[in-house]
Write a protein that holds these residues in place. Structure first.
Motif, mmCIF file in Angstrom:
data_model
loop_
_atom_site.group_PDB
_atom_site.id
_atom_site.type_symbol
_atom_site.label_atom_id
_atom_site.label_comp_id
_atom_site.label_asym_id
_atom_site.label_seq_id
_atom_site.Cartn_x
_atom_site.Cartn_y
_atom_site.Cartn_z
ATOM 1 N N LYS A 113 -9.201 -6.005 63.609
ATOM 2 C CA LYS A 113 -8.328 -5.437 62.575
ATOM 3 C C LYS A 113 -7.176 -4.641 63.160
ATOM 4 O O LYS A 113 -6.232 -4.275 62.446
ATOM 5 N N TYR A 114 -7.220 -4.372 64.471
ATOM 6 C CA TYR A 114 -6.124 -3.657 65.130
ATOM 7 C C TYR A 114 -5.185 -4.625 65.846
ATOM 8 O O TYR A 114 -4.485 -4.239 66.779
ATOM 9 N N CYS A 115 -5.148 -5.887 65.392
ATOM 10 C CA CYS A 115 -4.273 -6.874 66.040
ATOM 11 C C CYS A 115 -2.802 -6.489 65.900
ATOM 12 O O CYS A 115 -2.000 -6.764 66.788
ATOM 13 N N GLU A 121 -7.888 -9.962 70.590
ATOM 14 C CA GLU A 121 -9.237 -10.514 70.669
ATOM 15 C C GLU A 121 -9.661 -11.160 69.349
ATOM 16 O O GLU A 121 -9.277 -10.719 68.264
ATOM 17 N N ILE A 122 -10.467 -12.230 69.471
ATOM 18 C CA ILE A 122 -11.063 -12.917 68.334
ATOM 19 C C ILE A 122 -12.580 -12.809 68.478
ATOM 20 O O ILE A 122 -13.126 -13.038 69.557
ATOM 21 N N PHE A 123 -13.275 -12.477 67.384
ATOM 22 C CA PHE A 123 -14.709 -12.237 67.461
ATOM 23 C C PHE A 123 -15.450 -12.943 66.333
ATOM 24 O O PHE A 123 -14.904 -13.125 65.238
ATOM 25 N N CYS A 135 -12.548 -0.415 70.263
ATOM 26 C CA CYS A 135 -11.315 -1.114 70.644
ATOM 27 C C CYS A 135 -10.299 -0.128 71.231
ATOM 28 O O CYS A 135 -10.048 0.943 70.661
ATOM 29 N N ASN A 136 -9.705 -0.506 72.360
ATOM 30 C CA ASN A 136 -8.724 0.369 73.010
ATOM 31 C C ASN A 136 -7.453 0.534 72.191
ATOM 32 O O ASN A 136 -6.668 1.448 72.446
ATOM 33 N N PHE A 137 -7.240 -0.355 71.222
ATOM 34 C CA PHE A 137 -6.032 -0.283 70.405
ATOM 35 C C PHE A 137 -6.268 0.459 69.089
ATOM 36 O O PHE A 137 -5.340 0.575 68.288
#
Length: 331
Positions: A113-115, A121-123, A135-137
């Protein structure tokens, strides 16, 4: 009524406004709805992702997913909030699981959700939530310690937020020199705090200084937090020094990331801690007034140990008083 005085004595220039405002400010942006590539044909324009959205809280649903007799779904958290009544048709919910929708969710792969903040990343659907928690973002929480501030965002946003909303002092440079004065050092009813933000090496650092009750006596603590992730924080070191009457205490370590809450860092005692009796000894005189001068420096770690050995921390001392700012609260 007693007062706390904190003076910022370092010859530091204020951060240029363009340096902060010239950078884009990002707050949380919801990720666009992702469509399933599983081959399941869903009538109309409704995507699988929309079917997995709870109609009450609008968050993604994870097992157990509940449904009413008419097939309306909602998440387990909201089921307890709606008093066992379907929010769509008002029928009794019971304990029916929507196993079909849970199976469909297992086959999905979705972006973090932080794309929009940089994560590519895709999960799998059920792994996505675990990743997003670390997430680092993901946005940072406001590092301000004087209130329960709920602001979140990236570093440029938080720097502007601290300056404009919390009126935090902003300085450029890697050295600092502060004096803390308290008229009655024997009483600490609540935490007394100050926060100053420093900009150096292209990064931002939060210098905290505060007094709080530890056991039966007050203690005074100074520590540094890095406005970024823990892995980046390890690239920097800092040193703090306090002293007087021919004695001094020195603390050296890596700054903690603001991913760690202010309370977590303080309660771990990861910083320069001065007991009250020692603080009064450093203050000199009749010990009826606390006068502490905390100095220090931030530096960047070097890969070459010989170069690192030459980077002995230097402390900036000045008798020139730039001004007085009352930053203490809670006493």
């Amino acid at each position: 009524m007693e007062s706390d005085i904190i003076e910022s004595l370092a010859s530091l220039d204020l951060i240029d406004d363009d340096e902060i405002h010239g950078r884009p400010i990002h707050q949380f942006v919801s990720v666009p709805k992702a469509h399933s590539n599983t081959g399941n044909n869903i009538p109309g324009t409704t995507s699988v992702h929309e079917l997995l959205e709870c109609p009450v809280c609008t968050n993604s649903m994870y097992p157990p997913i509940h449904q009413c007799h008419n097939g309306h779904t909602l998440c387990s958290t909201c089921k307890a909030r709606v008093h066992n009544r379907c929010p769509t048709c008002r029928q009794e919910l019971g304990d029916i699981r929507c196993l079909a929708l849970e199976k469909v969710a297992e086959s999905l792969e979705l972006p973090c959700k932080y794309c929009s903040l940089g994560c590519s990343e895709i999960f799998p659907y059920y792994s996505k939530l675990k990743h997003e928690a670390v997430c680092n973002f993901r946005p940072y929480n406001c590092p301000y310690a004087g209130s329960d501030c709920s602001a979140v965002g990236d570093i440029p946003f938080l720097v502007s937020h601290l300056r404009d909303d919390h009126k935090v002092d902003m300085h450029s440079g890697c050295t600092f020199n502060h004096r803390y004065v308290k008229s009655n050092p024997r009483e600490v009813e609540n935490a007394t705090w100050m926060l100053t933000v420093f900009h150096c090496f292209g990064q931002y650092f939060c210098l905290h200084f505060e007094a709080f009750q530890l056991g039966m006596a007050p203690v005074y603590m100074a520590f540094l937090r890095f406005m970024g992730d823990e892995t980046e924080a390890r690239n920097y070191s800092y040193s703090l020094e306090v002293g007087g009457n021919g004695r001094k205490l020195i603390w050296e370590g890596n700054p903690r990331s603001i991913r760690d809450s202010h309370k977590k860092v303080r309660d771990s005692h990861d910083g320069l801690i001065i007991q009250r009796n020692m603080a009064l000894f450093f203050s000199g005189g009749d010990r009826k007034e606390l006068k502490l001068r905390v100095t220090g420096r931030i530096w960047k770690e070097q890969q070459n140990p010989e170069v690192k050995a030459r980077l002995t921390p230097l402390f900036y001392w000045s008798d020139k008083e730039v001004g007085e700012t009352d930053r203490g609260e809670g006493l």
